[in-house]
Design a protein around this motif. Structure first.
Motif, PDB file in Angstrom:
ATOM      1  N   GLY A 215       0.806  -1.302  -0.140  1.00 39.86           N
ATOM      2  CA  GLY A 215       0.058   0.056  -0.197  1.00 39.86           C
ATOM      3  C   GLY A 215       0.719   1.222  -0.104  1.00 39.86           C
ATOM      4  O   GLY A 215       0.283   2.191   0.112  1.00 39.86           O
ATOM      5  N   MET A 311     -12.430   7.551   1.601  1.00 39.40           N
ATOM      6  CA  MET A 311     -12.819   6.629   2.865  1.00 39.40           C
ATOM      7  C   MET A 311     -14.012   7.041   3.524  1.00 39.40           C
ATOM      8  O   MET A 311     -14.318   8.054   3.552  1.00 39.40           O
ATOM      9  N   TYR A 329     -11.812   1.866   2.621  1.00 35.55           N
ATOM     10  CA  TYR A 329     -11.780   2.670   1.410  1.00 35.55           C
ATOM     11  C   TYR A 329     -13.127   2.048   0.531  1.00 35.55           C
ATOM     12  O   TYR A 329     -13.647   1.073   0.721  1.00 35.55           O
ATOM     13  N   ASP A 339      -8.687  -2.327   3.105  1.00 29.42           N
ATOM     14  CA  ASP A 339      -7.866  -1.079   3.340  1.00 29.42           C
ATOM     15  C   ASP A 339      -8.619  -0.360   4.408  1.00 29.42           C
ATOM     16  O   ASP A 339      -9.436   0.515   4.127  1.00 29.42           O
ATOM     17  N   ILE A 341      -8.513   2.300   8.120  1.00 27.55           N
ATOM     18  CA  ILE A 341      -7.876   3.199   8.977  1.00 27.55           C
ATOM     19  C   ILE A 341      -8.640   3.359  10.015  1.00 27.55           C
ATOM     20  O   ILE A 341      -9.788   3.741   9.856  1.00 27.55           O
ATOM     21  N   GLY A 357      -2.940   3.267  10.733  1.00 26.70           N
ATOM     22  CA  GLY A 357      -3.085   3.022   9.217  1.00 26.70           C
ATOM     23  C   GLY A 357      -2.374   1.859   8.671  1.00 26.70           C
ATOM     24  O   GLY A 357      -2.313   1.644   7.467  1.00 26.70           O
ATOM     25  N   TYR A 360      -4.280  -0.255   5.990  1.00 25.97           N
ATOM     26  CA  TYR A 360      -4.223   0.450   4.686  1.00 25.97           C
ATOM     27  C   TYR A 360      -2.952   0.366   4.012  1.00 25.97           C
ATOM     28  O   TYR A 360      -2.619   0.252   2.708  1.00 25.97           O
ATOM     29  N   HIS A 364      -3.561  -1.336   0.358  1.00 24.91           N
ATOM     30  CA  HIS A 364      -4.171  -0.604  -0.538  1.00 24.91           C
ATOM     31  C   HIS A 364      -3.514  -0.546  -1.978  1.00 24.91           C
ATOM     32  O   HIS A 364      -2.353   0.001  -2.078  1.00 24.91           O
TER      33      HIS A 364
END
Length: 446
Positions: A215, A311, A329, A339, A341, A357, A360, A364
Motif C-alpha cells: 500500500g 474513505m 476505502y 484497506d 484506517i 493505518g 491500509y 491498498h
C-alpha cells in the motif's frame, strides 16, 4: 568455677543461643518466603484457569448463537468444530480448579452436553446431512443455557478483581462441607460483566492480508520530506521535533509534537511512501458535547485532509468519552475492508487523538472488481429465514488465510440480536457471520 570462667561460659552460651535463634529465623524466613511464592504461583494458576474458562463459555454461547443463523452446511461444520474445541478447553480448565463436582454440577453438565451433542452434529454434517429444525431448536435451548452459565462464571470474576484469593478459600472449617471457594462458586446467580473485554473494532479490523507491503508508493522520503507530511494545518501543533527512526517491518521517522494546551503528540511516518502510519496525542477529557455523528464526520475529514481519499465510516463504537471510528476505502460503492484506517476522536471537543493505518499501508492497491455472479436474493437465501435483512451491500473482504473475495454484506436482526453475514458473491455460499454485542460502553463483533 571462678567468676571469670563463669562469665566466659555464659557469654559463649548466649552467643550460641543467639546463633541458633538467627538460624531458626533465617530458616523460617526462607520457608515462609518459599511458601508465599508457592501460594502466589498457585493463585496465578487457578485464576488463569478461571479466566480461560470465562472465555471458553463466552465463545461457546457466541458460536451456538451463530449456528442457528446459517443454512450453509460448510459453515455449520466450521462452527461445530469451534464448539468442540471450546468445550474441550472448558473441561480442562474446570478440572484445573479446586472445585467439587457438587458445586459445579450445572456447569459440568452443560459443557458435557454441548460437547456430546456437537460431536453428534459433526458426524452428521460430515455425512452431508444438514441440521433439522428440531436440532436447531435444541441448539437454541443450549444457547439459552450458555447465557445462564456465562452469567454465573462472570459474576465470580467480580470477586477476583476485589482481592479475593482462591487459595485462601480452598479450605472449610467443617470437613464435611465444600470449601469456601466451592460454596461461593455454586451460589452465584446474578449476572455480571461481559467477557471477553470490549474491543473497539468492526468487521475485519484485524486483518492484514499481505506479508508484502503493497500500500505504499515506491518513493523513499528523507527525514525533512517526512516531516513535511505532518502538516501543521492538519495536526494543529505549535512545535515539531525529530525523535529518531524505527527499523522493522515498516521503517519510520518518528516525530514529537507539542500543542498550545501543553498536550503532546507522537507521529510515525514511513520512510517508503511518506505515509502517516500512526498518530497519538495526550488528552484530558472534559464534559461530552459532541455527538457520534459529528465525531465520525471529523474523523473522515481528518483522513481526507491527510490526502487519503474515498474513505468512509463502516463501524464506530464509543467508550468512556472517546469514539473509535473505522474508515474503509470505497471503490465504485464497494466497501474494501482490507484497506482500513482507525481513528480515535475525543467526544468533548472533537480532537483527533489517535490514528492507525497499518491495514491500509499493507493492502491498498488499485483493484479490478470481480464480476458479480449472484444476486441480493441469492445472498439472502444463504441465511436463516428468521433473520430480517435490513441492508445489503457489496464489499471486498479478506479470505481466512490469504487473498480477497467479493462478497455480499447482509446487516440483519434476529432473536433480538444484530448480525453481519457475508456471502461469497461468486458462489453464493455463506462464509462468515459476526454477531454484534451491545454493552454499556459500546459495541463489539464476535
Amino acid at each position: 568455677m571462678n567468676k571469670t570462667k563463669l562469665i566466659t561460659v555464659l557469654w559463649i552460651l548466649s552467643a550460641t543461643l543467639l546463633l541458633i535463634s538467627i538460624g531458626f529465623a533465617i530458616a523460617f524466613f526462607v520457608t515462609n518466603k518459599d511458601s508465599q511464592e508457592y501460594k502466589k504461583q498457585l493463585e496465578f494458576m487457578y485464576e488463569k484457569s478461571f479466566y480461560d474458562l470465562i472465555d471458553n463459555v463466552n465463545n461457546i454461547e457466541m458460536n451456538l448463537s451463530k449456528l442457528t443463523s446459517s443454512n450453509s452446511q460448510e459453515y455449520q461444520a466450521d462452527v461445530v468444530d469451534k464448539l468442540l474445541e471450546q468445550s474441550n478447553m472448558a473441561q480442562n480448565n474446570l478440572a484445573s480448579l479446586p472445585l467439587t463436582d457438587q458445586s459445579i454440577s450445572k456447569t459440568i453438565s452443560f459443557i458435557n452436553t454441548t460437547n456430546g451433542y456437537c460431536t453428534s452434529l459433526s458426524n452428521q454434517l460430515g455425512r452431508g446431512q444438514a441440521l433439522s429444525d428440531d436440532q436447531k431448536y435444541d441448539v437454541e435451548a443450549l444457547c439459552d443455557s450458555a447465557k445462564n452459565i456465562k452469567q454465573e462464571v462472570n459474576r465470580f470474576a467480580v470477586l477476583l478483581t476485589n482481592d479475593y484469593s482462591i487459595v485462601d478459600n480452598m479450605k472449610s472449617k467443617n470437613k464435611e462441607l465444600d470449601s469456601n471457594f466451592s460454596q461461593q462458586f455454586s451460589s452465584l446467580q446474578e449476572p455480571s460483566v461481559e467477557y471477553p473485554q470490549l474491543i473497539y473494532d468492526g468487521p475485519f479490523s484485524d486483518s492484514v492480508l499481505n506479508q508484502e507491503i503493497k500500500g505504499l508508493q515506491d518513493k523513499e522520503f528523507t527525514q525533512l520530506q517526512a516531516q513535511e507530511q505532518v502538516n501543521k494545518d492538519v495536526f494543529g501543533y505549535d512545535k515539531i521535533s525529530y525523535n529518531g527512526m524505527t527499523e522493522g517491518r515498516f521503517t519510520t521517522y518518528n516525530f514529537e509534537l507539542n500543542f498550545a494546551d501543553n498536550s503532546k503528540g507522537f507521529v510515525q511516518v514511513t520512510k517508503k511512501g511518506g505515509f502517516i502510519l500512526s498518530y497519538s496525542r495526550t488528552h484530558t477529557l472534559q464534559k461530552i458535547s459532541y455527538s457520534q455523528e459529528k465525531c465520525v464526520e471529523l474523523a473522515e475529514k481528518f483522513v481526507k485532509d491527510l490526502g487519503i481519499n474515498d474513505m468512509e465510516c463502516v463501524w464506530y463504537a464509543d467508550a468512556e468519552g472517546y469514539l473509535y471510528v473505522n474508515l474503509a476505502y470505497k471503490l465504485d460503492n464497494i466497501i474494501v475492508y482490507p484497506d482500513l484506517i482507525k481513528v480515535k476522536v475525543a467526544m468533548d471537543d472533537g480532537t483527533i487523538i489517535g490514528l492507525e493505518g497499518m491495514n491500509y499501508a499493507y493492502n491498498h492497491i488499485e483493484r479490478v472488481v470481480p464480476k458479480v455472479i449472484t444476486t441480493e436474493t441469492d445472498a439472502k437465501r444463504a441465511v436463516e429465514p428468521e433473520l430480517m435483512v435490513q441492508k445489503v451491500t457489496l464489499c471486498i473482504i479478506p479470505k481466512e488465510y490469504v487473498g480477497e473475495s467479493l462478497a455480499w454484506e447482509l446487516q440483519a436482526v434476529g432473536n433480538g440480536n444484530q448480525f453481519y453475514a457475508y456471502v461469497d458473491a461468486e458462489t453464493g455460499q455463506l462464509v462468515r457471520i459476526l454477531k454484534v454485542i451491545e454493552t454499556d460502553d459500546g459495541s463489539l463483533l464476535m
